[in-house]
Design an enzyme around this catalytic site. Sequence first.
Site, mmCIF file in Angstrom:
data_model
loop_
_atom_site.group_PDB
_atom_site.id
_atom_site.type_symbol
_atom_site.label_atom_id
_atom_site.label_comp_id
_atom_site.label_asym_id
_atom_site.label_seq_id
_atom_site.Cartn_x
_atom_site.Cartn_y
_atom_site.Cartn_z
ATOM 1 N N TYR A 33 32.842 -21.635 44.681
ATOM 2 C CA TYR A 33 31.635 -20.844 44.473
ATOM 3 C C TYR A 33 30.409 -21.683 44.838
ATOM 4 O O TYR A 33 30.446 -22.922 44.854
ATOM 5 C CB TYR A 33 31.539 -20.335 43.032
ATOM 6 C CG TYR A 33 31.165 -21.367 41.992
ATOM 7 C CD1 TYR A 33 29.838 -21.592 41.643
ATOM 8 C CD2 TYR A 33 32.144 -22.115 41.341
ATOM 9 C CE1 TYR A 33 29.490 -22.526 40.679
ATOM 10 C CE2 TYR A 33 31.812 -23.054 40.379
ATOM 11 C CZ TYR A 33 30.489 -23.254 40.055
ATOM 12 O OH TYR A 33 30.147 -24.188 39.118
ATOM 13 N N CYS A 34 29.329 -20.980 45.157
ATOM 14 C CA CYS A 34 28.042 -21.633 45.432
ATOM 15 C C CYS A 34 26.969 -20.873 44.650
ATOM 16 O O CYS A 34 27.253 -20.315 43.595
ATOM 17 C CB CYS A 34 27.766 -21.656 46.938
ATOM 18 S SG CYS A 34 27.662 -20.018 47.698
ATOM 19 N N ARG A 35 25.762 -20.832 45.148
ATOM 20 C CA ARG A 35 24.701 -20.136 44.413
ATOM 21 C C ARG A 35 24.839 -18.623 44.543
ATOM 22 O O ARG A 35 24.761 -17.893 43.561
ATOM 23 C CB ARG A 35 23.327 -20.575 44.929
ATOM 24 C CG ARG A 35 22.148 -19.940 44.192
ATOM 25 C CD ARG A 35 20.819 -20.426 44.749
ATOM 26 N NE ARG A 35 20.623 -19.986 46.113
ATOM 27 C CZ ARG A 35 20.059 -18.820 46.449
ATOM 28 N NH1 ARG A 35 19.652 -17.985 45.523
ATOM 29 N NH2 ARG A 35 19.901 -18.493 47.713
ATOM 30 N N TYR B 202 27.322 -18.349 41.664
ATOM 31 C CA TYR B 202 26.869 -18.700 40.308
ATOM 32 C C TYR B 202 25.860 -17.690 39.773
ATOM 33 O O TYR B 202 25.846 -17.387 38.574
ATOM 34 C CB TYR B 202 26.256 -20.097 40.341
ATOM 35 C CG TYR B 202 25.898 -20.633 38.980
ATOM 36 C CD1 TYR B 202 26.878 -21.038 38.074
ATOM 37 C CD2 TYR B 202 24.550 -20.750 38.596
ATOM 38 C CE1 TYR B 202 26.542 -21.531 36.815
ATOM 39 C CE2 TYR B 202 24.206 -21.243 37.349
ATOM 40 C CZ TYR B 202 25.210 -21.634 36.460
ATOM 41 O OH TYR B 202 24.868 -22.120 35.232
#
Length: 470
Positions: A436-438, A465
């Site tokens: 996952y990232c932002r 996120y």
Amino acid sequence: MHFAQYYLDCLSQASYLIGDQRTGRAVLVDPRRDIDDYLRDADEVGLRIELVIETHIHADFLSGHLELARATGATIAFGEAAATGFPIRRLRDGERIRLGAFEDGSDGESGGGSGGESGGEGVTLTVLATPGHTPESICLVIHEHADDAVPFGVLTGDTLFVGDVGRPDLLSAAGHSPCDMALRLHHSLHDKLMVLPDATRVFPAHGAGSACGRNLSTETSSTIGDQRRLNYALQPMPESEFVRLVTAGQPATPGYFAHDAALNRDGHPLLDAAPLAALTLEEARTARDEHGAALLDCRPLAAYTHAHLTGSLHAGLATRFAEYAGSVVAPGTPIVLLADPGTEAEARLRLARIGYDRVLGHVPDPAAVLAQEPTLTTRSRRIPFDQLPSLRHQLIDVRNPAEYEAGALPGARNIPLATLVDHITELDRDRPVVLYCRSGNRSVIAAALLEAWGFADVRDVVGGYQAAVG
């Protein structure tokens, strides 16, 4: 005076054309590799580019100093501490570059006499040696008239940004400790730049999104006074606290930075504008299987995740394409592009801007081609956050360290996208990997990288996120 800023959003990079319209003499500072805009604009206003100045040896893009020298005959100039593989003019601390005077010393109006160092009406640049980001870093103070009490502005390179200062850690592998460079940066900021009048405009080499700092503003210019008041790194504090602040939490360094720094220092081939070859899908796969080419899908995220060639990498043109491509493709790797019709030339140019010249060709209309070869395609496995508890997985956060430290999902390990390729062997191929990232863009790029390395069960969190924390 003619002054123009050229800001390249996709690399958050700024270059500058400064000239004196009475004499026609001009300099170009920190140019990108594709130079046509500079040449056209200089010609339109009657300027001759005589000098190409680099504020430092850049690492995040391949500069156009060699292309400009070839096209215009201009001399290439760096700070005095620079060591290069080609002839340069070394600019000394305090040196003045008088664009408002002809080479014989006369000014642009009278034909003689008044162009001396203590007077004269012409455009003048003063060199400031400002080591810290790199040893050879310089800034350039611009006076529209040589005797103006307040400068028009200062080109600050990677020494001072709007909202931040240059990172001092990029040369740690070259024998320069981040702490030592940070101390030099502190001296340069306070003894060279902060002594300028508050009204002096600040024109940096980068803006928001650049990996050359961590807190850069979306504004592309400011003033010394505003930075004195608002920039976190310029507030009153002990040197030791400054060193701590500017050496902690910096973005992960993309793998191509060292490659670009070496090419900018030692020399590189000139930009090639030859037409890009069209390849069949079979030719593209042969290039990958027999010659180690990376198949780089440049289409938008939705198109890529819906159906992509199995084993292809991803970096969408609508994002920070060159930076992300340089994070997952090793320098020197041959590349085949899978790009929407009409976008392949832009993709190739953006890769060339970071020194990735080995583009073998492109697959025309990849969506149509892949629709005819469903056995060769893969659909990305994307999951919502609430499905995570049902998996026995490795959870990887591919954001930068400062993002991770500000808040992360429970049990997540931080491996920034820029360094993921260096940590692949540490991951268990027999267990699912969830990334996952932002917001869900970098995680798709990371998932593509792991799939290309043969990981069988790779997923990423839709919305990243932001979706997980609401």
